[in-house]
Each structure stands twice: as structure tokens, then as C-alpha cells.
Design a protein around this motif. Sequence first.
Motif, PDB file in Angstrom:
ATOM      1  N   ILE A 104      22.314  50.541  56.046  1.00  0.00           N
ATOM      2  CA  ILE A 104      21.650  49.436  55.942  1.00  0.00           C
ATOM      3  C   ILE A 104      22.061  49.564  57.854  1.00  0.00           C
ATOM      4  O   ILE A 104      23.430  49.528  57.736  1.00  0.00           O
ATOM      5  CB  ILE A 104      23.259  48.500  55.536  1.00  0.00           C
ATOM      6  N   LEU A 144      22.310  40.675  55.370  1.00  0.00           N
ATOM      7  CA  LEU A 144      22.828  41.743  54.315  1.00  0.00           C
ATOM      8  C   LEU A 144      23.266  41.057  52.804  1.00  0.00           C
ATOM      9  O   LEU A 144      22.706  42.141  51.861  1.00  0.00           O
ATOM     10  CB  LEU A 144      24.376  41.619  54.806  1.00  0.00           C
ATOM     11  N   TRP A 155      29.787  40.951  51.362  1.00  0.00           N
ATOM     12  CA  TRP A 155      29.003  40.678  52.769  1.00  0.00           C
ATOM     13  C   TRP A 155      30.209  39.963  53.619  1.00  0.00           C
ATOM     14  O   TRP A 155      30.108  40.275  55.145  1.00  0.00           O
ATOM     15  CB  TRP A 155      28.423  39.755  52.491  1.00  0.00           C
ATOM     16  N   SER A 181      22.107  43.876  50.320  1.00  0.00           N
ATOM     17  CA  SER A 181      21.778  44.643  49.286  1.00  0.00           C
ATOM     18  C   SER A 181      22.067  44.180  48.060  1.00  0.00           C
ATOM     19  O   SER A 181      21.864  44.826  46.818  1.00  0.00           O
ATOM     20  CB  SER A 181      23.414  43.600  49.186  1.00  0.00           C
ATOM     21  N   ALA A 222      18.958  44.347  57.850  1.00  0.00           N
ATOM     22  CA  ALA A 222      19.497  43.424  57.999  1.00  0.00           C
ATOM     23  C   ALA A 222      19.779  42.796  59.356  1.00  0.00           C
ATOM     24  O   ALA A 222      20.264  43.460  60.138  1.00  0.00           O
ATOM     25  CB  ALA A 222      20.667  43.081  57.018  1.00  0.00           C
ATOM     26  N   VAL A 234      22.867  46.315  60.097  1.00  0.00           N
ATOM     27  CA  VAL A 234      22.737  44.737  60.008  1.00  0.00           C
ATOM     28  C   VAL A 234      23.109  44.343  61.817  1.00  0.00           C
ATOM     29  O   VAL A 234      24.391  45.025  62.133  1.00  0.00           O
ATOM     30  CB  VAL A 234      24.146  44.455  59.550  1.00  0.00           C
TER      31      VAL A 234
END
Length: 469
Positions: free
Chosen positions: A321, A255, A431, A259, A217, A323
Motif C-alpha cells: 500500500i 488508508l 491506521w 485497508s 491511499a 500512502v
Amino acid sequence: MAKSNDARRNFIKSLGVLGAGMATGCISNHTTEKPYMPSRTPGAKYMGGFSAPPLNMVRCAFIGVGARGITHVRQLAEIEGVEVVAISDLYEDLVKVAEKECRENNSGRHQNIALFHGDHELWRKMLEEVKPDAVFISTPWRWHAPMAIAAMEAGAHAFLEVPLATTVEDIWKIIDTSEKTQKHCMMMENCNYGREELLFLNMCNQGVIGDILHGEAAYIHELRWQMEHENRGTGSWRTYKYAHRNGNLYPTHGLGPVSQYMNLVRTEDNFSRLVSFSSPAIGRKKYAEVNFDENHKWNKLEYKGGDINTSIIKTVLGKTILVQWDETSPRPYSRLNMIQGTKGILAGFPTRVSLEHGVEGITNDHHQWVQGDNLLAIYEKYEHPLYKRLGSLAAKRGGHGGMDFIMRFRIIECLRNGEPLDQNLYEGGFWSAVAPLSEASVSEGGTPQDFPDFTRGDWKKTERLKIIT
């Protein structure tokens, strides 16, 4: 000689203790102590899956109607079941423009709009006098938490531009207030309603890419030009944030969708910890030197925030993840929007799909992308039902390709029907927490930071996000 040997043995012993601490991650308090988790206030209730009593007409008020806020006013005023009852901003001209937008939409619903302008605290008077059902907040970040808290305490549902708050402490305050007042507090992550994002969500929920392993992301958007907003507008306050804070300050656009693909903060998995690193801070300083006088305030700032930040999140189940955030470097826009499963991968910018055994009639295996015109077959098969219902109307209404309109429409639809919102309170909290946690990690050389559990363990009770029809 004996004393020297003793000193040497003590030195080696101290190295052993230090090494053990490094091996077990005990050097940082963030890895040995769980983040502070206050007890739930007596009488407060968990808000995952919360449904408020239905509202036939949603009386909406707005705090901040500048660049982003005016778009909320414009589109919400057009949606059936909305009455605009109050508008507040520091600047009279912005309030007057917003009022004019409401009166010109010919709905006949927005006739008695209370206007507030000229003072930093008049929004409080608005809440007290007007008593709206819902308040939409589009102000500089530092105002998000106090405004949302005051709105809920005044009996209104709060809807905030991103982020929910800038500190973990303020996120907790918002959560405690929402649980106590039983009022929604939603961070309006519009990117969750993009056509590509809804498509990927539907495909993930249907198991098309198998068990999910990893996501990527980002918010990569060159915005140095905002520094031209010297005294009013986004750049007039964000420039200071980017100069003084060092981390991923704007994680939610990328994100949020990833998510929800992963079903985080719901049922079976959640955010666990994060590590973060930033590049050197060079780009904005050079931009200021080239574009502003040497005595300009932007040339007197000490730029500490790295041009590019890369963070990695680990979930409770071990998924990862990546980011990234970069609003400085000269490069094309991207949110990455990638999700990898055991049977395939979905990726954005541009939209691409690759499945293990290929896509019938297009590819034979996972070594080729399905993209461009070939994606029509994917959309025909997996288009999200919500986009099927609202996509054409959203495209006409506009707003980042229609995602803004779908988000706003769904907020009002949920409030009028007494349904849970598509994004709950805790998702916005997790987040948004990436920003302060990444700052802490960067400042400690990449030390892992644990996410607080804003749900106090109740995320396991929250159902998977349903496929909205």
C-alpha cells in the motif's frame, strides 16, 4: 608492517560485519526486535467482532463542538434513538450554539442538556455527573487518548475523530482500556462511508477485480489557509504539529477504505511493516513569510515536517500500500483510493474502473477506463446495499457528500441493535499507527518499522466485514 597489516585486516573485517548487518537489516532495532506487545490484562477480552448490549435510547455527550464537533451534534440530534445529554467545550459560545442546534430540531428528546465550558478539565466532571452511554470526542489530537480512556472507564462507549492517538504507547493504552471495560472505542473514519468507497468495497468483496495485490491511499488537501487560525481553531494547534513532526501525520482518510478492501486486521492478512520518506519542508515557511508579519509567531517556527510524505506498507501476505500525505502543496484534492487486483483496477479522483475483459457494452479490455456517465452501469450492478438504503437521505443531510451522516447513522444503529461496529478498535489503532511509525522511519533514513500487533494475534479470529444491508 605487521601491525599495519593487522589494522588493515581488522578494518576490512569490521566492514564485513557492517555489510552483513546492512544486508540483513540488523542495523536498526526496529528490524531485529519485535515491537513491544504487553500481555492482555487478566479478565480483559478481545474486542474484534464485539457486540455491546443493545440500547433502546443512546444518551450521547460531546467533548469539543467546534468546526467538526458541531456537525456531530447537529446530525446525531436528528437521528431516531439519540438523546443529547451533555455538551462540553472550552468556549461558552460554541456550547451555546450546539445546545441551540439540539433544541431547534423539534424532536423533543433533547430537553435536559448539561452544559460545561470554561475549563480544560470540566469534561471529566461531565463524565462523572452525566454518565452518558456514548461520548463523541472532537478535540486536538493530544486529548484523544486521555478523553477516550476516561470515557470508557466512566462506562461510556468512545467515538473519536481521527487519529485514534498520536503515539503507539497511547494506542496500547486505549486498547487495554477497551478490552478491560468492554466498551467500544471507534475512530470515526468517515471516508469508509463514501459512495465510491462503498462501491469499491462491494466489488472487492464480490471478487470483481480478482486477488488483491496493491492499494494506493492519500490525503492530499491544501490547507495552508488554516494558519489564519492564529489563536483558536484547527490551525492554531495543527500548525505546530506540521512544523515539529516529520512523517505522515494524517493517513487514515485514504488508508481506512483501502485497508477494508484488502480485509486487513481480519481473517487472513494484516499490517506488517512500513518505510517512509519526506520531502523538504518548504511550503509552509514560504506561506508564513508571504502572509504574516515577519515578527509573527508562524515566522518564528522552525519547519521540520516535509511538505509531502510517501510511505509504503507491506502486509503479512506481501501486498503493498502506498500512502501519501500533503496538506501544503497547491494541487487538487485527492485520496487516490486505488485498489489493484489480478483481474482489474478500481481508482478514484475521478472514479474509474478497468477490468481485464472490459465492461460489457462499454469497453472491450483493460486498456480503457470506464468513467463519467458510463459508470452508471457499474453503480447499477454493484452499488453497496448500505448506500442503496441510506444514500438519498444522506445526500439531503449532507456532510462530505453524505458519508458523515451514514457513519453517524450506522453508529447509532449498531448501538441500538447490539451489533458489531463497522470499524473496530484495532483497525483504528493500525491506521493511526502509520503516523508515529512513519516519523520513526523518516528520522532513520527510511529504515523499515514493524507494526505492533495490537490484536495480540487475534486478528485471525475476526470475521471479514459483512456487506451491510
